[in-house]
Scaffold this active site. Structure first.
Site, PDB file in Angstrom:
ATOM      1  N   ASP A  13     -19.559 -34.106  -2.488  1.00  0.00           N
ATOM      2  CA  ASP A  13     -20.499 -33.009  -2.700  1.00  0.00           C
ATOM      3  C   ASP A  13     -21.039 -32.445  -1.396  1.00  0.00           C
ATOM      4  O   ASP A  13     -22.187 -32.019  -1.312  1.00  0.00           O
ATOM      5  CB  ASP A  13     -21.671 -33.455  -3.604  1.00  0.00           C
ATOM      6  CG  ASP A  13     -21.161 -34.107  -4.868  1.00  0.00           C
ATOM      7  OD1 ASP A  13     -20.279 -33.509  -5.497  1.00  0.00           O
ATOM      8  OD2 ASP A  13     -21.619 -35.219  -5.204  1.00  0.00           O
ATOM      9  N   LYS A  16     -17.372 -28.921   0.196  1.00  0.00           N
ATOM     10  CA  LYS A  16     -15.993 -28.725   0.682  1.00  0.00           C
ATOM     11  C   LYS A  16     -15.381 -27.456   0.107  1.00  0.00           C
ATOM     12  O   LYS A  16     -14.628 -26.766   0.777  1.00  0.00           O
ATOM     13  CB  LYS A  16     -15.112 -29.925   0.294  1.00  0.00           C
ATOM     14  CG  LYS A  16     -15.474 -31.207   1.029  1.00  0.00           C
ATOM     15  CD  LYS A  16     -14.587 -32.350   0.616  1.00  0.00           C
ATOM     16  CE  LYS A  16     -14.804 -32.844  -0.785  1.00  0.00           C
ATOM     17  NZ  LYS A  16     -16.083 -33.494  -1.044  1.00  0.00           N
ATOM     18  N   ASN A  38     -12.296 -35.383 -11.563  1.00  0.00           N
ATOM     19  CA  ASN A  38     -13.611 -35.933 -11.172  1.00  0.00           C
ATOM     20  C   ASN A  38     -14.239 -35.063 -10.090  1.00  0.00           C
ATOM     21  O   ASN A  38     -15.438 -35.135  -9.845  1.00  0.00           O
ATOM     22  CB  ASN A  38     -13.486 -37.392 -10.683  1.00  0.00           C
ATOM     23  CG  ASN A  38     -12.387 -37.602  -9.648  1.00  0.00           C
ATOM     24  OD1 ASN A  38     -11.563 -36.728  -9.411  1.00  0.00           O
ATOM     25  ND2 ASN A  38     -12.364 -38.768  -9.040  1.00  0.00           N
ATOM     26  N   ALA A  39     -13.428 -34.253  -9.428  1.00  0.00           N
ATOM     27  CA  ALA A  39     -13.958 -33.374  -8.379  1.00  0.00           C
ATOM     28  C   ALA A  39     -14.640 -32.175  -9.021  1.00  0.00           C
ATOM     29  O   ALA A  39     -14.293 -31.770 -10.126  1.00  0.00           O
ATOM     30  CB  ALA A  39     -12.827 -32.898  -7.487  1.00  0.00           C
ATOM     31  N   GLY A  40     -15.597 -31.624  -8.323  1.00  0.00           N
ATOM     32  CA  GLY A  40     -16.244 -30.411  -8.810  1.00  0.00           C
ATOM     33  C   GLY A  40     -16.557 -29.554  -7.604  1.00  0.00           C
ATOM     34  O   GLY A  40     -17.500 -29.829  -6.880  1.00  0.00           O
ATOM     35  N   HIS A  41     -15.713 -28.571  -7.343  1.00  0.00           N
ATOM     36  CA  HIS A  41     -15.925 -27.727  -6.168  1.00  0.00           C
ATOM     37  C   HIS A  41     -16.520 -26.390  -6.595  1.00  0.00           C
ATOM     38  O   HIS A  41     -15.921 -25.670  -7.378  1.00  0.00           O
ATOM     39  CB  HIS A  41     -14.607 -27.521  -5.422  1.00  0.00           C
ATOM     40  CG  HIS A  41     -14.106 -28.779  -4.776  1.00  0.00           C
ATOM     41  ND1 HIS A  41     -12.848 -28.941  -4.287  1.00  0.00           N
ATOM     42  CD2 HIS A  41     -14.738 -29.949  -4.548  1.00  0.00           C
ATOM     43  CE1 HIS A  41     -12.723 -30.150  -3.779  1.00  0.00           C
ATOM     44  NE2 HIS A  41     -13.860 -30.782  -3.934  1.00  0.00           N
ATOM     45  N   THR A 128     -17.285 -40.807 -13.217  1.00  0.00           N
ATOM     46  CA  THR A 128     -17.431 -39.504 -13.878  1.00  0.00           C
ATOM     47  C   THR A 128     -16.870 -39.540 -15.302  1.00  0.00           C
ATOM     48  O   THR A 128     -16.923 -38.549 -16.022  1.00  0.00           O
ATOM     49  CB  THR A 128     -16.682 -38.413 -13.078  1.00  0.00           C
ATOM     50  OG1 THR A 128     -15.304 -38.789 -13.009  1.00  0.00           O
ATOM     51  CG2 THR A 128     -17.240 -38.248 -11.686  1.00  0.00           C
ATOM     52  N   GLN A 223     -13.680 -35.710  -3.317  1.00  0.00           N
ATOM     53  CA  GLN A 223     -14.542 -36.869  -3.026  1.00  0.00           C
ATOM     54  C   GLN A 223     -14.694 -37.004  -1.499  1.00  0.00           C
ATOM     55  O   GLN A 223     -14.614 -35.989  -0.817  1.00  0.00           O
ATOM     56  CB  GLN A 223     -14.000 -38.163  -3.664  1.00  0.00           C
ATOM     57  CG  GLN A 223     -14.049 -38.158  -5.184  1.00  0.00           C
ATOM     58  CD  GLN A 223     -12.858 -37.469  -5.816  1.00  0.00           C
ATOM     59  OE1 GLN A 223     -11.738 -37.724  -5.450  1.00  0.00           O
ATOM     60  NE2 GLN A 223     -13.108 -36.608  -6.779  1.00  0.00           N
ATOM     61  N   THR A 300     -20.897 -33.838 -13.883  1.00  0.00           N
ATOM     62  CA  THR A 300     -21.675 -34.623 -14.842  1.00  0.00           C
ATOM     63  C   THR A 300     -23.088 -34.088 -15.063  1.00  0.00           C
ATOM     64  O   THR A 300     -23.747 -34.490 -16.016  1.00  0.00           O
ATOM     65  CB  THR A 300     -21.814 -36.081 -14.329  1.00  0.00           C
ATOM     66  OG1 THR A 300     -22.470 -36.013 -13.061  1.00  0.00           O
ATOM     67  CG2 THR A 300     -20.464 -36.751 -14.177  1.00  0.00           C
ATOM     68  N   LEU A 331     -27.028 -26.174   5.991  1.00  0.00           N
ATOM     69  CA  LEU A 331     -28.064 -26.301   7.019  1.00  0.00           C
ATOM     70  C   LEU A 331     -29.330 -25.559   6.576  1.00  0.00           C
ATOM     71  O   LEU A 331     -30.443 -25.988   6.865  1.00  0.00           O
ATOM     72  CB  LEU A 331     -27.545 -25.739   8.356  1.00  0.00           C
ATOM     73  CG  LEU A 331     -28.418 -26.010   9.567  1.00  0.00           C
ATOM     74  CD1 LEU A 331     -28.530 -27.506   9.845  1.00  0.00           C
ATOM     75  CD2 LEU A 331     -27.881 -25.297  10.813  1.00  0.00           C
TER      76      LEU A 331
HETATM   77  P1  IMP Z   1     -14.569 -41.888 -10.549  1.00  0.00           P
HETATM   78  O1  IMP Z   1     -13.901 -41.148  -9.433  1.00  0.00           O
HETATM   79  O2  IMP Z   1     -14.863 -41.036 -11.746  1.00  0.00           O
HETATM   80  O3  IMP Z   1     -13.840 -43.148 -10.906  1.00  0.00           O
HETATM   81  O4  IMP Z   1     -16.015 -42.360 -10.031  1.00  0.00           O
HETATM   82  C1  IMP Z   1     -16.160 -43.327  -9.000  1.00  0.00           C
HETATM   83  C2  IMP Z   1     -17.322 -42.993  -8.083  1.00  0.00           C
HETATM   84  O5  IMP Z   1     -16.994 -41.820  -7.347  1.00  0.00           O
HETATM   85  C3  IMP Z   1     -18.625 -42.677  -8.823  1.00  0.00           C
HETATM   86  O6  IMP Z   1     -19.710 -43.122  -8.034  1.00  0.00           O
HETATM   87  C4  IMP Z   1     -18.627 -41.168  -8.888  1.00  0.00           C
HETATM   88  O7  IMP Z   1     -19.932 -40.650  -9.011  1.00  0.00           O
HETATM   89  C5  IMP Z   1     -18.006 -40.834  -7.542  1.00  0.00           C
HETATM   90  N1  IMP Z   1     -17.343 -39.519  -7.526  1.00  0.00           N
HETATM   91  C6  IMP Z   1     -16.154 -39.187  -8.072  1.00  0.00           C
HETATM   92  N2  IMP Z   1     -15.866 -37.892  -7.839  1.00  0.00           N
HETATM   93  C7  IMP Z   1     -16.873 -37.400  -7.114  1.00  0.00           C
HETATM   94  C8  IMP Z   1     -17.136 -36.128  -6.514  1.00  0.00           C
HETATM   95  O8  IMP Z   1     -16.349 -35.163  -6.597  1.00  0.00           O
HETATM   96  N3  IMP Z   1     -18.302 -36.023  -5.829  1.00  0.00           N
HETATM   97  C9  IMP Z   1     -19.157 -37.067  -5.676  1.00  0.00           C
HETATM   98  N4  IMP Z   1     -18.951 -38.258  -6.194  1.00  0.00           N
HETATM   99  C10 IMP Z   1     -17.819 -38.438  -6.906  1.00  0.00           C
END
Ligand code: IMP
Length: 429
Positions: A13, A16, A38-41, A128, A223, A300, A331
């Protein structure tokens, strides 16, 4: 040849998406190499906000080829939803390519992600719940289903039956959970297969040919370093390699073909999920950072944990990924702070550490050594050049570069493309 990797230096976060979008406007190809939905850009273009999870941020630049490479765990449902949303906003999606070797996120991966977290109780990772970990587990266990299997109806039917027999056995015997219907999965995924087939190709050949032809290729990390499965705060990490080395295995592009690495550094620090966070501020400073920075998860919606910049972590990321330049983001969020702190070293039991401790017990005990900076107390969101930044902001940035031993490359002072101060010109030259 001109290839650039963008990698997060903290716990994700960092913003990026915005930096990738900025550099993507100069690139011919943008590639996701690890992680999944799991990414959220979040990317803002002309005041319009786009939230991307699986599709590379380059999609918002016309004519840019967007590649989802083999290191990604590919969720066809999320992908197709994202394609529909993007198309409905008038954006062409025909430039997307999906690796035939990427592993497919199946319904059982999401169920196991939930069940495993429940089982961990107060030791939960805080995932996530997108099925990312379980999909990588199956890849390592050699029972994964790849995109090339998904688009081959016979192979998919056979693989799905085989794997689901095993998964349903575990669901029943271990979790006392209702079985997953084979027919339902088959019907659902047959539709996905048909829709994604036109996007699928051998991205290894594609990428190597593009690079050899002198095209500008940008590798978009998801991530971040401290969530890397080997180098992060294990076990509170994701299941892939967000550091720059992840590009090699995640795309089939050899390390010697990489020219530059950019590390994205948020001007303060956040984390979602569990695990140690030495500079966390569980006080009004943390609340102020969260409110000013709207620090809530893109995927999430969870409130993010917040704290001061940890330069030890950024220096570590620099070492691991061979970072040439920092892209400092957000910044402007610090505009209204009277004073700003930066952690420049860790101390444990009276000793200054020379490394990031592997043991979480030790990491939880480190005493961050802070330097304090006077705030600039002015709106920097319209500043266009480095020289125009307030002196106090420059002092903060220059100290960051000194402690981390990484040069400043880009400074972002707002979500829009034009709120970007470029210190290192001609990044792709
Ligand atoms: P997973 O990738 O869903 O298995 O989650 C594993 C850990 O990575 C957890 O603490 C998530 O909150 C964190 N995580 C996964 N993807 C992101 C992301 O894009 N940004 C921040 N944290 C992430």
């Amino acid at each position: 040849m001109s290839t650039v990797i963008i990698s997060g230096t903290q716990w994700g976060d960092e913003g990026k998406g915005k930096i990738v979008d900025y550099l993507a406007s100069q690139a011919n190809v943008v590639v996701r190499f690890q992680g999944g939905s799991n990414a959220g850009h979040t990317v803002t273009v002309n005041g319009e906000e786009y939230k991307l999870r699986l599709i590379p941020s380059g999609i918002l630049c016309k004519d840019t080829l967007c590649v989802i490479a083999n290191g990604v765990v590919f969720d066809p449902q999320v992908f197709l939803e994202e394609v529909e949303t993007i198309k409905s906003r008038g954006i062409d999606t025909s430039n997307i390519r999906i690796s035939n070797r990427a592993h497919v996120v199946m319904p059982w991966h999401k169920i196991f992600d939930e069940l495993n977290e429940e089982l961990r109780g107060d030791k939960k990772i805080g995932t996530t719940k997108r099925g990312i970990g379980p999909c990588y587990i199956d890849k390592a266990d050699r029972i994964g289903i790849r995109v090339c299997d998904l688009i081959d109806p016979e192979e998919f039917a056979a693989r799905c039956r085989e794997v689901l027999t095993q998964k349903n056995f575990i669901l029943r015997k271990v979790f006392n959970h209702a079985p997953i219907s084979y027919e339902k999965v088959l019907n659902e995924y047959e539709i996905y297969a048909e829709k994604i087939a036109p996007y699928v190709c051998d991205t290894i050949t594609l990428l190597n040919e593009e690079i050899d032809a002198g095209k500008k290729v940008l590798f978009e990390g998801a991530q971040a370093t401290m969530l890397d499965i080997d180098y992060g705060t294990y076990p509170y990490v994701t299941a892939s390699h967000p550091i720059s080395s992840g590009v090699g295995v995640g795309t089939g592009v050899a390390p010697k073909k990489i020219d530059k690495v950019f590390g994205v550094v948020k001007a303060y620090c956040t984390r979602v999920g569990e695990g140690p966070f030495p500079t966390e501020q569980l006080n009004e400073i943390g609340d102020k950072l969260r409110t000013a920075g709207h620090e809530f998860g893109t995927v999430t919606g969870r409130p993010r944990r917040t704290g001061w910049l940890d330069a030890c972590v950024v220096k570590y990321a620099g070492q691991l990924s061979g970072i040439d330049y920092m892209a400092v983001t957000r910044l402007d969020i610090l505009d209204d702070f009277d004073e700003i702190k930066m952690c420049v070293a860790y101390e444990v039991d009276g000793k200054i550490l020379n490394e990031i401790p592997a043991s979480l017990k030790v990491l939880a005990r480190v005493n961050p050594i802070y330097e304090t900076f006077e705030g600039w107390k002015s709106d920097i969101s319209q500043v266009k050049t480095y020289d125009e930044l307030p002196d106090n902001a420059k002092k903060y940035l220059e100290r960051m570069a000194e402690v981390t031993k990484i040069d400043l490359g880009i400074i972002s002072v707002g979500p829009n493309r034009d709120q970007t101060i470029v210190v290192a010109e001609n990044i792709f030259e």
